[in-house]
Design an enzyme around this catalytic site. Structure first.
Site, short mmCIF file in Angstrom:
data_model
loop_
_atom_site.label_atom_id
_atom_site.label_comp_id
_atom_site.label_asym_id
_atom_site.label_seq_id
_atom_site.Cartn_x
_atom_site.Cartn_y
_atom_site.Cartn_z
N TYR A 126 3.32 7.10 9.97
CA TYR A 126 2.79 5.58 9.65
C TYR A 126 3.34 4.86 8.82
O TYR A 126 3.19 3.52 9.24
CB TYR A 126 1.43 6.10 8.76
CG TYR A 126 0.45 5.15 8.64
CD1 TYR A 126 -0.56 4.90 9.47
CD2 TYR A 126 0.44 4.30 7.20
CE1 TYR A 126 -1.80 3.95 9.11
CE2 TYR A 126 -0.54 3.25 7.28
CZ TYR A 126 -1.60 3.35 7.98
OH TYR A 126 -2.62 2.17 7.88
N HIS A 172 1.01 -1.15 0.17
CA HIS A 172 -0.25 0.03 0.11
C HIS A 172 0.88 1.30 0.04
O HIS A 172 1.64 1.32 0.86
CB HIS A 172 -0.75 0.02 1.07
CG HIS A 172 -2.13 -0.93 0.89
ND1 HIS A 172 -3.27 -0.78 1.75
CD2 HIS A 172 -2.52 -1.90 0.18
CE1 HIS A 172 -4.27 -1.61 1.44
NE2 HIS A 172 -3.57 -2.13 0.36
N LYS A 197 0.58 0.33 15.00
CA LYS A 197 2.13 0.26 15.46
C LYS A 197 2.34 -0.88 16.51
O LYS A 197 3.50 -1.26 16.60
CB LYS A 197 2.40 1.62 16.39
CG LYS A 197 2.32 2.91 15.56
CD LYS A 197 3.47 2.79 14.59
CE LYS A 197 2.98 3.87 13.41
NZ LYS A 197 3.87 3.39 12.28
N TYR A 209 -9.65 5.32 7.88
CA TYR A 209 -9.92 5.59 9.04
C TYR A 209 -10.93 6.86 9.16
O TYR A 209 -10.61 7.88 8.64
CB TYR A 209 -8.55 6.15 9.80
CG TYR A 209 -7.54 5.29 9.98
CD1 TYR A 209 -7.11 4.37 11.13
CD2 TYR A 209 -6.59 4.84 9.00
CE1 TYR A 209 -6.44 3.40 11.23
CE2 TYR A 209 -5.44 3.85 8.92
CZ TYR A 209 -5.58 3.13 10.06
OH TYR A 209 -4.56 2.12 10.17
N PRO A 263 -4.62 0.50 18.73
CA PRO A 263 -4.38 0.06 17.28
C PRO A 263 -4.65 1.29 16.09
O PRO A 263 -4.34 0.97 14.98
CB PRO A 263 -5.15 -0.91 17.12
CG PRO A 263 -6.14 -0.68 17.90
CD PRO A 263 -5.79 -0.01 19.16
#
Length: 389
Positions: A384, A72, A296, A200, A292
């Protein structure tokens, strides 16, 4: 039994460390309280940072991950009306890999025999002794018989509830914790994902996440109060709530199906210092927990393993005691940065019970800023994709 390193816990961090040590010719044994199928039944993370991918490459165990994993180069934030895409590849030159923790653990487990890594499953009543000496040892019971493992070092990869962290005296250790007033209700289903990248979502009804394990298996979450009971959430209710919170663009592409697994996981931020005491080192959830939201948990455990393996190799190959002494400080520096990112992401995307109209407006203003600022997106992307180790 005598070995150089006794590893407690055969989750991904314990197995990663064991493989790295055996690859370098260091004797070790891994002790696991549960059996192998139970370890594989844990439904956990699915987004791998570069540090985790590179460790699998280093071990030569990356073939299935490269064949079946999904690279991704971006992900999305949603505010109920729009998708804000964070192009991590363009902003950092890196990407993440979507590959379930269960599959990574399976790859590590299946290679233990061929690589000469000894794993003792169903080792109950594990106890640590003399960790402040140069000759610590571990005892455990298997099939009703007590066994003892003498080692030079013990590494606790046994999770939040394991015995390793508890072996460090209260006068030495210090805990930092934030327990969140909600949990993530997760549903796993054999349906195609609603988007080719993760979403998200921040919605006035609460948080949602659209994720996947493959092109045909999806993982979705909504946050719920800790008072909620899983039996009150039918599959249809979960799908309905996801359609609202993820926003109209994602909702139009949701494929519904029966759940393969459904559960509610509580959230907490937790750090224990130090991550080394005497001849005991801690890795992964035994030393820290992150919510979550920032993906991480597994990756932070992998960076611990990187530092621990580096220190142990320096000790056994070069008699470098300073490397062992510096492990905790080096690992904690990255731990706290990851805790910061996970905390910030959780505050941005979730509704806390004490939040009012002002806090809601602050979240909306922050999302507006992220949508219009390359600098803000770059900061998010750097965290990220994973900070350097």
């Amino acid at each position: 039994m005598r070995t150089q390193v006794a590893i407690i816990g055969a989750g991904p961090s314990g197995l990663l460390l064991g493989h790295l040590l055996r690859q370098a010719g260091i004797d070790c044994v891994v002790l696991e309280r549960q059996n192998g199928p139970y370890v594989l039944s844990r439904i956990r993370a699915g987004v791998l940072e570069q540090v985790t991918v590179q460790l699998m490459e280093r071990l030569g165990l990356d073939a299935r991950m490269k064949a079946e994993g999904l690279p991704h180069d971006g992900f999305n934030l949603a505010d109920g009306e729009r998708l804000i895409r964070i192009d991590i590849k363009a902003l950092t030159g890196k990407e993440v890999m979507v590959y379930g923790q269960t599959e990574l653990t399976r790859d590590l487990m299946e290679a233990t025999g061929e690589r000469g890594l000894e794993v003792v499953y169903e080792a109950s009543d594990v106890a640590l002794f003399d960790i402040e000496s140069d000759a610590p040892y571990v005892t455990y019971t298997k099939d009703g018989v007590e066994h003892r493992v003498d080692a030079r070092f013990i590494v606790g990869c046994d999770g939040f509830h394991g015995p390793s962290r508890k072996a460090i005296p209260e006068s030495v250790g210090r805990s930092f914790e934030r327990v969140y007033p909600f949990g993530w209700l997760g549903i796993l289903a054999d349906v195609p994902p609603c988007n080719h990248e993760l979403i998200y979502a921040n919605h006035e009804r609460g948080f949602a996440l659209a994720s996947m394990r493959s092109e045909t298996r999806s993982r979705y979450y909504v946050d719920v109060p800790l008072t909620e009971k899983i039996e009150d959430w039918s599959d249809e209710r979960v799908w309905d709530e996801l359609a609202v919170r993820l926003g109209p663009e994602a909702a139009a592409n949701i494929t519904r199906g029966p759940s393969l697994e459904k559960s509610i996981a509580p959230l907490r931020s937790f750090v224990f210092e130090p991550m080394r005491h005497g001849s005991l080192m801690l890795c992964g959830d035994s030393a820290h927990i992150v919510p979550p939201t920032g993906a991480k948990g597994l990756n932070l455990a992998a960076s611990d393993v990187h530092y621990a393996a580096e220190a142990l190799l320096a000790f056994f190959k070069s008699n470098d005691a300073d490397a062992i002494a510096g492990y905790s400080e080096k690992a904690l520096a990255r731990v706290w940065k990851s805790e910061r990112f996970s905390w910030t992401a959780t505050k941005l995307m979730h509704r806390f019970p004490e939040d009012g109209p002002f806090e809601r407006r602050m979240q909306q203003a922050e999302l507006d800023y992220i949508a219009s600022s390359e600098a803000a997106q770059r900061s998010i992307a750097e965290n990220y994709v994973g900070l350097p180790v």
